[in-house]
Design a protein around this motif. Sequence first.
Motif, short mmCIF file in Angstrom:
data_model
loop_
_atom_site.label_atom_id
_atom_site.label_comp_id
_atom_site.label_asym_id
_atom_site.label_seq_id
_atom_site.Cartn_x
_atom_site.Cartn_y
_atom_site.Cartn_z
N GLY A 56 0.82 -1.21 0.00
CA GLY A 56 0.00 0.00 0.00
C GLY A 56 0.85 1.25 0.00
N ALA A 57 1.88 1.25 0.84
CA ALA A 57 2.77 2.41 0.90
C ALA A 57 3.47 2.63 -0.43
N ALA A 58 3.87 1.54 -1.06
CA ALA A 58 4.55 1.67 -2.34
C ALA A 58 3.61 2.23 -3.41
N ILE A 59 2.35 1.80 -3.41
CA ILE A 59 1.39 2.31 -4.40
C ILE A 59 1.16 3.80 -4.20
N ILE A 60 0.98 4.22 -2.96
CA ILE A 60 0.79 5.65 -2.67
C ILE A 60 2.04 6.44 -3.07
N GLY A 61 3.19 5.92 -2.70
CA GLY A 61 4.44 6.60 -3.06
C GLY A 61 4.61 6.75 -4.56
N VAL A 62 4.28 5.71 -5.29
CA VAL A 62 4.38 5.78 -6.76
C VAL A 62 3.39 6.80 -7.31
N ALA A 63 2.15 6.78 -6.81
CA ALA A 63 1.15 7.73 -7.30
C ALA A 63 1.56 9.17 -7.00
N GLN A 64 2.02 9.42 -5.77
CA GLN A 64 2.43 10.77 -5.41
C GLN A 64 3.67 11.20 -6.17
N GLY A 65 4.61 10.30 -6.30
CA GLY A 65 5.81 10.62 -7.05
C GLY A 65 5.51 10.89 -8.52
N ALA A 66 4.62 10.07 -9.09
CA ALA A 66 4.26 10.27 -10.50
C ALA A 66 3.56 11.60 -10.70
N LEU A 67 2.64 11.95 -9.80
CA LEU A 67 1.96 13.23 -9.92
C LEU A 67 2.94 14.39 -9.75
N ALA A 68 3.82 14.27 -8.76
CA ALA A 68 4.81 15.33 -8.54
C ALA A 68 5.69 15.53 -9.77
N LEU A 69 6.13 14.45 -10.36
CA LEU A 69 6.96 14.57 -11.56
C LEU A 69 6.17 15.12 -12.74
N ALA A 70 4.92 14.69 -12.88
CA ALA A 70 4.09 15.21 -13.97
C ALA A 70 3.89 16.71 -13.83
N ILE A 71 3.65 17.17 -12.61
CA ILE A 71 3.52 18.61 -12.36
C ILE A 71 4.83 19.32 -12.68
N GLY A 72 5.92 18.73 -12.23
CA GLY A 72 7.23 19.31 -12.50
C GLY A 72 7.55 19.40 -13.98
N TYR A 73 6.99 18.48 -14.76
CA TYR A 73 7.24 18.49 -16.19
C TYR A 73 6.12 19.11 -17.01
N GLY A 74 5.22 19.84 -16.34
CA GLY A 74 4.28 20.66 -17.09
C GLY A 74 2.81 20.32 -17.01
N LEU A 75 2.41 19.28 -16.28
CA LEU A 75 0.98 19.01 -16.14
C LEU A 75 0.33 20.21 -15.47
N ASP A 76 -0.68 20.77 -16.10
CA ASP A 76 -1.27 22.01 -15.64
C ASP A 76 -2.51 21.76 -14.77
N TRP A 77 -2.27 21.23 -13.56
CA TRP A 77 -3.34 21.02 -12.59
C TRP A 77 -3.18 22.02 -11.46
N SER A 78 -4.30 22.56 -11.00
CA SER A 78 -4.26 23.46 -9.84
C SER A 78 -3.88 22.65 -8.61
N THR A 79 -3.43 23.35 -7.57
CA THR A 79 -3.09 22.67 -6.33
C THR A 79 -4.34 22.04 -5.70
N ASP A 80 -5.50 22.65 -5.91
CA ASP A 80 -6.75 22.06 -5.41
C ASP A 80 -7.01 20.71 -6.06
N ARG A 81 -6.85 20.64 -7.37
CA ARG A 81 -7.09 19.39 -8.09
C ARG A 81 -6.07 18.32 -7.65
N GLN A 82 -4.81 18.72 -7.50
CA GLN A 82 -3.79 17.77 -7.04
C GLN A 82 -4.16 17.21 -5.66
N ALA A 83 -4.57 18.10 -4.76
CA ALA A 83 -4.91 17.68 -3.40
C ALA A 83 -6.08 16.71 -3.39
N VAL A 84 -7.09 16.99 -4.20
CA VAL A 84 -8.27 16.12 -4.24
C VAL A 84 -7.91 14.75 -4.81
#
Length: 114
Positions: A56-84
């Motif tokens: 479970g921890a690994a799945i969450i870590g992968v999802a959070q890491g993937a989202l963080a990298l996507a944002i870092g590379y230009g995914l245009d999501w608001s912080t509200d959308r990311q949080a939700v």
Amino acid sequence: MLGREPAAWLTLVAVLVKLAAAFGWDASPETQANVNAVAAAAMGLLIAVLVHDGLGAAIIGVAQGALALAIGYGLDWSTDRQAVVMAAITIAIGMWDRTQVTAKVPKKPVLPTV
């Protein structure tokens, strides 16, 4: 301190970090991506160490890491959308984890009232 619910406490910390970014922390997308990646890795590591169940921890870590990298590379999501999105993923995995792990602290028996 973490008692019977280490995954729940660590999930709460992860969500609070994301809410801070959504409601007042004015950081660049790159900074947010880096902070989220570090928080995801730390949370995954702590859960895996505390409950000896890293799936479970690994799945969450992968999802959070993937989202963080996507944002870092230009995914245009608001912080509200990311949080939700991350709150939903984290809670779903936390609910699944709850059925998979055994608490280190035994459940206190409920005594009948007289």
